[in-house]
Design an enzyme around this catalytic site. Sequence first.
Site, short mmCIF file in Angstrom:
data_model
loop_
_atom_site.label_atom_id
_atom_site.label_comp_id
_atom_site.label_asym_id
_atom_site.label_seq_id
_atom_site.Cartn_x
_atom_site.Cartn_y
_atom_site.Cartn_z
N GLU A 74 68.26 59.56 49.56
CA GLU A 74 68.35 58.04 49.44
C GLU A 74 67.21 57.43 48.61
O GLU A 74 67.15 56.61 47.71
CB GLU A 74 68.40 57.31 50.82
CG GLU A 74 68.41 55.73 50.47
CD GLU A 74 69.82 55.24 49.97
OE1 GLU A 74 69.63 54.62 48.51
OE2 GLU A 74 70.71 55.11 50.28
N VAL A 85 65.88 57.19 44.65
CA VAL A 85 65.99 55.77 44.03
C VAL A 85 65.75 54.66 44.65
O VAL A 85 66.40 54.35 45.73
CB VAL A 85 67.30 55.72 43.15
CG1 VAL A 85 67.51 54.47 42.35
CG2 VAL A 85 67.88 56.88 42.47
N LEU A 134 65.20 51.50 49.94
CA LEU A 134 66.10 50.38 49.61
C LEU A 134 67.70 51.26 49.64
O LEU A 134 67.82 52.39 49.24
CB LEU A 134 66.06 49.76 48.24
CG LEU A 134 64.80 48.79 47.84
CD1 LEU A 134 64.92 48.30 46.45
CD2 LEU A 134 65.08 47.56 48.79
N GLY A 193 48.12 53.84 45.13
CA GLY A 193 49.18 54.76 45.54
C GLY A 193 50.46 54.39 44.94
O GLY A 193 51.39 54.89 45.44
N GLU A 238 52.16 58.28 40.63
CA GLU A 238 51.81 59.68 41.12
C GLU A 238 50.35 60.07 40.47
O GLU A 238 49.71 59.56 39.82
CB GLU A 238 52.75 60.80 40.15
CG GLU A 238 54.47 60.32 40.51
CD GLU A 238 54.50 60.97 41.80
OE1 GLU A 238 54.06 61.87 42.56
OE2 GLU A 238 55.84 60.37 42.36
N ASP A 287 60.33 59.50 35.04
CA ASP A 287 60.79 59.11 36.65
C ASP A 287 61.72 58.34 36.41
O ASP A 287 62.82 58.52 37.22
CB ASP A 287 59.47 58.68 37.27
CG ASP A 287 59.70 58.37 38.72
OD1 ASP A 287 60.13 59.59 39.29
OD2 ASP A 287 59.73 57.20 39.14
N LYS A 331 65.97 58.57 37.86
CA LYS A 331 66.38 57.96 38.78
C LYS A 331 67.92 57.40 38.27
O LYS A 331 69.04 57.23 39.02
CB LYS A 331 65.59 56.85 39.18
CG LYS A 331 64.53 57.21 39.86
CD LYS A 331 63.59 55.96 40.40
CE LYS A 331 62.36 56.37 40.88
NZ LYS A 331 61.36 55.36 41.15
N GLY A 333 55.55 52.96 47.44
CA GLY A 333 54.68 52.76 48.35
C GLY A 333 54.92 53.80 49.34
O GLY A 333 56.18 53.94 49.43
#
Length: 814
Positions: free
Chosen positions: A605, A608, A612, A663, A666, A677, A681, A796
């Site tokens: 999960e 992506v 969420l 943070g 990456e 990235d 996704k 995060g």
Amino acid sequence: MKVLKFGGSSVASSENINKVINIVKDSSYKNNIALVVSALGGVTDLLLEAGNFACKNNAKYLESFKIIEEKHLQVTRELIPVNNQSGVLGTVKKMLNKLENTLEGVFLINELSPKTSDKIVSFGELLSSYIISEALKNKNLDVVLKNSQELIITNENFSNAAVKFDKTNVAIEDFFNDNKHKIVVLPGFVASTENGENSTLGRGGSDYTAAIVAAAVNASILEIWTDVSGMFTANPKIVKEAFPIKNISYQEAMELSHFGAKVLYPPTIQPVLKKEIPISIKNTFDAKAEGTLITKVSSNTNPIKGISHIENMALITLEGSGMVGIPGFSKRLFGALSEQKINVSLITQASSEHSICIAISNNDVDKAKEAIDTEFSYEMEHHKVDELVIEKNNAIIALVGDNMKSHQGISGKMFSTLGRNNVNIRAIAQGASEKNISAVISHKDIKKALNSLHAEFFENQTKQLNLFVVGVGNVGGKLIEQIRKQQQYLLDNLRVQVRVIALTNSKKMVFNEDGIDLENWKSALEKGEVLNMDTFHNNVTVLNLRNSIFVDNTANENISKLYANYLKQSVAVVTCNKIACSSNYANYQKLKHLAREYNAPFLFETNVGAGLPIIDTLKNLIASGDKVTKIQAVLSGSLNFIFNNFNEDSAFYDVVKQAGVEGYTEPDPRIDLSGVDVMRKILILARESGTRLELEDIKNNSFLPKASLDAKSVPDFMETLKTEAAHFNKIQQKAAANNCRLKFVAEFDNGTANVGLQEIPSDHPFYNLDGSDNIVLFFTERYSKQPLIIKGAGAGADVTASGLFADIIRIGNN
């Protein structure tokens, strides 16, 4: 009268024997006592060892004898006061001299017959009973020692003699009718033939001795004292949650003892069963513990009384078309095994009569094969019977309970529980009485099977999850903290017990089969061993714990390549690492297939949208029959944070640097800013929608200048953000002039996908997306005009960890 029997662990040392003396003393206040004792702990094995050495003309028998001698002399000195020692020590030494002479005779003639072996092992009980009787006398108790060899008469089947009860019962009755002493000490295990030759009742025979005496004197109760507090619902060394059974029937106890419950020797029950004499299993080292009471009828309402098992079993299958309709095959098979004195623990036969399957000890396989091959040589030669199929390293597990027949669905519940935990069943046996349901499984699955079944039938349906966590950086550290805080809540409210069994960082790894203390996990990891992922995988496989979950908190490609290995071992995989699901389509499909084949969830999960519920929502749409036509999304919390904070008052370099410090990006910001990235996704969402797509099929409209794209290192890349400031400022100024905000958008439409920086007008759902939030718009056949929108924090460590945690809990609730 009460009969008390104490096993080898109870009389293993002078300290333990003093506990026995206190128990006997307390019992003798109100009752006459027959006290049956085993050999001192470990002595029987030493006697057998000495006999075997002597038989092989190996002088090591003297070393074994010396250990036996010293053990008995030491216990005597510790139990008997100094002023009373000489006479007792003298008798002990005389008995030991006889033992030594017997061993020397075996050594000289290089022969150890069953008769001589019985004579040798008899010394264990004869010595212990004498020493304990003298110790009781020195406590001023009214004691007499009676040699069981004078009471229990057997046939001449040495090493496992059959009792002649007509003569034995008369001898016991006559002795106790004449006995005037409060306590009678008897050696267990030993007996004699009608000719006065030493014989024994087989291993575990001390229990049998006690039962024979109890039945003959009509004792009020037979107490068997051991080192555990009764018969347990399962082996407590394997199943930590196992607990003592308060009450059980004779038949149930016999079934459990036959299937490996070692606190009771199966033949023990026979003499007392007919007279309905209760048996109490008690703990010498916790005398106040209730223990287990064995009676004619159990008062326990649970139809399942216990789960037991036998290890080191082999399956032998005799099959062939020539067996069908031909009587006598079973008789010949079991006759051949009987002649070799091979015990059969389980039998199952196909209704077609095409095959017979039996379970025997691994140790008997060679002997059994030779016997069966010889018996059916003609049939095998003429291809009426196939070559034997032999499968070693199995185990038998058994559910035991008198009342299973009156409860529907127990066998189904048993097999479904094993199936859910990926325990393969090789054979099944269930009698019409339904007191026992047995299944043959692989030896490696014993622990998983017993724990799973115990949780199903005896516990409050608590599901135990065992986590093997790789990576304890920002995300991994947050995940561990969340688990620590929620462990009790999950146990109390969801009946899910989450245990972290293993942890790794980039250098070290630590394992704890009972669960790592999450209050002190950092110090435990510091003391761990050097990280080796092959060793890590091997440890997970060897532990073979139920509901095992491999949790990957890294962005490491090599770690992602290990998923298949875990899924094949029926270990679930939970990961925030996007590399596996965005690798080539064949690998993605392989992982999904393995998850289904081995009933091991593969959940990602957090690939992506961090925490969420994007992928889960998409899966539910597809499963319910909806079809995705278009996806628009802002999927990079990092890029959203950057472009929400990049304006005319800030330098692009400073904003990217700030994102790294907080943070959001990456450690290598190129992964985020290059758009790779986000490509991964949207690729994952496209695949989960049912479209076959590769990463190279996605168009990347990069906003980076050539200098940034060509940078060879992170410092070089960061430097280009300064030297190319005008490029970035121009992008920002153009968007501002158009009253738009910059968003890095991913789109999937009609089987194609692209990513890139877009100017978003004020009336678009993406315009007010603040901070590091993500947003996804699903356009489907059902949501054709107004899309289904999912929006929230998409980056995060905290929210990513919470997404991983949610996947873990999802497995727990499954």
